[in-house]
Design a protein around this motif. Sequence first.
Motif, PDB file in Angstrom:
ATOM      1  N   GLU A 151      28.037  95.999  12.595  1.00 22.94           N
ATOM      2  CA  GLU A 151      26.882  96.540  13.308  1.00 22.94           C
ATOM      3  C   GLU A 151      26.413  95.494  14.317  1.00 22.94           C
ATOM      4  OE1 GLU A 151      22.225  97.865  12.515  1.00 22.94           O
ATOM      5  OE2 GLU A 151      23.485  97.133  10.872  1.00 22.94           O
ATOM      6  N   TYR A 152      26.264  95.910  15.561  1.00 27.03           N
ATOM      7  CA  TYR A 152      25.849  94.980  16.599  1.00 27.03           C
ATOM      8  C   TYR A 152      24.421  95.271  17.029  1.00 27.03           C
ATOM      9  CZ  TYR A 152      30.741  93.577  17.023  1.00 27.03           C
ATOM     10  OH  TYR A 152      31.993  93.105  16.767  1.00 27.03           O
ATOM     11  N   TYR A 153      23.758  94.217  17.530  1.00 29.11           N
ATOM     12  CA  TYR A 153      22.417  94.328  18.073  1.00 29.11           C
ATOM     13  C   TYR A 153      22.483  94.010  19.564  1.00 29.11           C
ATOM     14  CZ  TYR A 153      21.537  93.664  13.102  1.00 29.11           C
ATOM     15  OH  TYR A 153      21.575  93.771  11.734  1.00 29.11           O
ATOM     16  N   THR A 154      22.031  94.914  20.412  1.00 28.93           N
ATOM     17  CA  THR A 154      22.166  94.745  21.852  1.00 28.93           C
ATOM     18  C   THR A 154      20.920  94.108  22.456  1.00 28.93           C
ATOM     19  OG1 THR A 154      23.625  96.667  21.996  1.00 28.93           O
ATOM     20  CG2 THR A 154      22.607  95.934  24.033  1.00 28.93           C
ATOM     21  N   LYS A 155      21.116  92.964  23.052  1.00 33.38           N
ATOM     22  CA  LYS A 155      20.137  92.242  23.879  1.00 33.38           C
ATOM     23  C   LYS A 155      19.052  91.517  23.096  1.00 33.38           C
ATOM     24  CE  LYS A 155      17.748  92.571  28.277  1.00 33.38           C
ATOM     25  NZ  LYS A 155      17.263  93.448  29.365  1.00 33.38           N
ATOM     26  N   SER A 156      18.541  92.108  22.035  1.00 32.68           N
ATOM     27  CA  SER A 156      17.531  91.415  21.243  1.00 32.68           C
ATOM     28  C   SER A 156      17.521  91.973  19.825  1.00 32.68           C
ATOM     29  CB  SER A 156      16.135  91.565  21.867  1.00 32.68           C
ATOM     30  OG  SER A 156      15.718  92.910  21.826  1.00 32.68           O
ATOM     31  N   LEU A 157      16.941  91.211  18.924  1.00 33.74           N
ATOM     32  CA  LEU A 157      16.781  91.694  17.550  1.00 33.74           C
ATOM     33  C   LEU A 157      15.570  91.010  16.935  1.00 33.74           C
ATOM     34  CD1 LEU A 157      17.748  89.452  15.155  1.00 33.74           C
ATOM     35  CD2 LEU A 157      19.960  89.881  16.222  1.00 33.74           C
ATOM     36  N   GLU A 158      14.998  91.679  15.956  1.00 36.68           N
ATOM     37  CA  GLU A 158      13.887  91.117  15.190  1.00 36.68           C
ATOM     38  C   GLU A 158      14.339  90.999  13.747  1.00 36.68           C
ATOM     39  OE1 GLU A 158       9.081  91.758  14.422  1.00 36.68           O
ATOM     40  OE2 GLU A 158      10.167  92.920  15.941  1.00 36.68           O
ATOM     41  N   PHE A 159      14.199  89.791  13.199  1.00 38.53           N
ATOM     42  CA  PHE A 159      14.649  89.557  11.828  1.00 38.53           C
ATOM     43  C   PHE A 159      13.678  90.189  10.831  1.00 38.53           C
ATOM     44  CE2 PHE A 159      16.266  85.652  14.054  1.00 38.53           C
ATOM     45  CZ  PHE A 159      17.616  85.956  13.947  1.00 38.53           C
ATOM     46  N   PRO A 160      14.208  90.763   9.758  1.00 37.59           N
ATOM     47  CA  PRO A 160      13.325  91.231   8.682  1.00 37.59           C
ATOM     48  C   PRO A 160      12.522  90.066   8.117  1.00 37.59           C
ATOM     49  CG  PRO A 160      15.562  92.090   8.408  1.00 37.59           C
ATOM     50  CD  PRO A 160      15.632  91.065   9.490  1.00 37.59           C
ATOM     51  N   ALA A 161      11.300  90.335   7.731  1.00 42.79           N
ATOM     52  CA  ALA A 161      10.417  89.266   7.257  1.00 42.79           C
ATOM     53  C   ALA A 161      11.005  88.510   6.077  1.00 42.79           C
ATOM     54  CB  ALA A 161       9.052  89.853   6.896  1.00 42.79           C
ATOM     55  N   GLU A 162      11.773  89.225   5.228  1.00 40.05           N
ATOM     56  CA  GLU A 162      12.319  88.596   4.016  1.00 40.05           C
ATOM     57  C   GLU A 162      13.714  88.011   4.212  1.00 40.05           C
ATOM     58  OE1 GLU A 162      13.699  92.810   4.172  1.00 40.05           O
ATOM     59  OE2 GLU A 162      11.815  91.721   4.570  1.00 40.05           O
ATOM     60  N   LYS A 194      13.921  79.462  11.640  1.00 39.90           N
ATOM     61  CA  LYS A 194      12.462  79.481  11.764  1.00 39.90           C
ATOM     62  C   LYS A 194      11.952  80.617  12.651  1.00 39.90           C
ATOM     63  CE  LYS A 194      12.179  75.188  13.209  1.00 39.90           C
ATOM     64  NZ  LYS A 194      11.567  73.916  13.664  1.00 39.90           N
ATOM     65  N   SER A 195      12.866  81.282  13.335  1.00 35.35           N
ATOM     66  CA  SER A 195      12.473  82.247  14.348  1.00 35.35           C
ATOM     67  C   SER A 195      12.245  83.651  13.776  1.00 35.35           C
ATOM     68  CB  SER A 195      13.541  82.322  15.442  1.00 35.35           C
ATOM     69  OG  SER A 195      13.179  83.233  16.447  1.00 35.35           O
ATOM     70  N   LYS A 196      11.409  84.426  14.454  1.00 34.95           N
ATOM     71  CA  LYS A 196      11.207  85.826  14.105  1.00 34.95           C
ATOM     72  C   LYS A 196      12.125  86.747  14.901  1.00 34.95           C
ATOM     73  CE  LYS A 196       6.273  85.323  12.967  1.00 34.95           C
ATOM     74  NZ  LYS A 196       4.897  85.778  13.321  1.00 34.95           N
TER      75      LYS A 196
END
Length: 612
Positions: A26-37, A296-298
């Motif tokens: 599964e790919y994420y295009t251009k940006s992604l937000e990590f799950p909090a956990e 450390k990033s979101k």
Amino acid sequence: MKKYLYIGAICFSGFMAAMCSTHKEEYYTKSLEFPAEATEEEKIDMASRLVPDARQLQWQDLEMTAFLHFGVNTFTDREWGDGKEDPKVFNPANLDCRQWVKTLKDAGFKMVILTAKHHDGFCLWPTEVTDHSVKSSDWLDGKGDVMRDLRAACDEYGMKLGVYLSPWDRNAEVYGDSPKYNDFFVAQLTELLTNYGKIDEVWFDGACGEGPNGKKQEYDWARFRETIARLQPDAVMAISGEDVRWVGNEGGVGRETEWSATVYAPTTLPECEEQNGSLEITGTSKDLGSRELVAKSKRLYWYPSEVDVSVRPGWFYHDSENVKSLRDLANIYLTSVGRNSVLLLNIPPDRNGRIAPGDSIRLMELRRWIDTNFTDNLVNDKGAALNGSATVNCVVIEEDISRGQRVEEFTVIGKTPSGDEVELAKGTTVGKKRILTFDPTEVSEVSVRVDKYRGKGVNLLPVKAYSIVMPDAITETGNGFTKVDNTGWRAVTKGAEPAIDGDDATFFTTSDKEIVVDMGQPVEVAGFTYLPRQDGDTEGMIFKYEFAVSADGKNWTPCQLPGEFSNIVNNPISQCVYLPRNQRARYIRLTNLGEVEGRDVTTAAEIGVLTK
């Protein structure tokens, strides 16, 4: 325990299955937000599957694009105009956009970007929202349109076209009245994106000056972005935009570890302050994508690097400046295209409206150097070096970035004719393209060992090996000015000796505004030089200045008032200022009229005098 992948040129195809993930990812295009956990390893795995969108991928394939800085500054001999220029100064005698584009096409460029409006606000097209444009100039009796002529030339030669539209406008009366200026700016942007065919890149820099009401202009980036997406959906939005990132310097050098998958949030996004502030990073930070930062990033962004640099010391054409040597440009190619970046090389047209002969010749030399050195790949299709063995001193490694950027550390290994393995080079990131040079070594095989990577496997293209020859270091032809020998000079200003010691690494710091030097004897002063501090800090850098001379150290004659060291923060090279006429003097005085951020401190690495 480290995991290794050996990608051998001798049997590359056989290792393909070992290198690449065998299951559908599964790919994420251009940006992604990590799950909090998400754990660190889960974040790293997701980072390995962040990919560019189609526009970014096509842009990164360009590798080399051209900048054309042209406008009133070309005729006033300045780098940053103040917006008070008379439009009539713009009057090129023989403007020829076909000559620009043919020259750049022959030199290997695939796109040109024109400074349609620089900070001075003068427009190279007949905009309807201000008279400060070509329609108020004497050029072609006010009927000219540089954008129209450039569009026609690009169509003729099959060249992509981009536009630079400065958000900062030192001429517009409404600048600083944010809603009104945003309307003004969107109207200009709409004209450029509607009337001149397909636009492939829209280039916004980040300069933001004070408005006439003392308030900073608040740019409506969301509206600008929407305008571009609606009118030119295939265009990338660069620098102050979410598609293309400024590398962080104007010296032509990318980071040795250059991530396109970066934690750095584009400054035009709402979350930029929270994201970048929490990670304590800026666009000039050395690290923008390490495992530690990702952990450390979101969020994560596919935000590839563009390296902008000029073929001359300045961005606009100045008769007093020389073209960079072929050796300089070859090194820039290796440290930009060769470090996972697109090279945006500025070639400023002269006052005649043409690319000057010396610039054109140097571009052709660069094209020949690239073609000569990177055409004969010594690794054959069976994976062995040409004729069983060859002397190599350069390798080119590439990832299939349509499936992400994954390599974190690698080693290039050669096998000698006697069968011994030797380490040729080591590196960190690869990305679109990585070029490494090393001492000439005779080898029969070349392989890449991936020492550390992200995700389930890497996606490298076949390694290439070359024997390249760097251009000789050439002493450039002088421009008629020579630097005065400072032997015997004395610093009149207390403690200013580091500013005249000949050592670029040292610098003088003072809370005073003036630096006074006694040259010991009368000199015909034709100009002066100011080298800002070279330690990476900007504190004390002079932006606005006055330069004066004196025969006795008491009675002073101002020679340059006021003046600006334009763009000195981003381009902290030696600033050369040439006086309108020679002044015979024994003493010189450089006065700080405005530090780059308004601080009450002055620094100088070196101050020099030019004669002619």
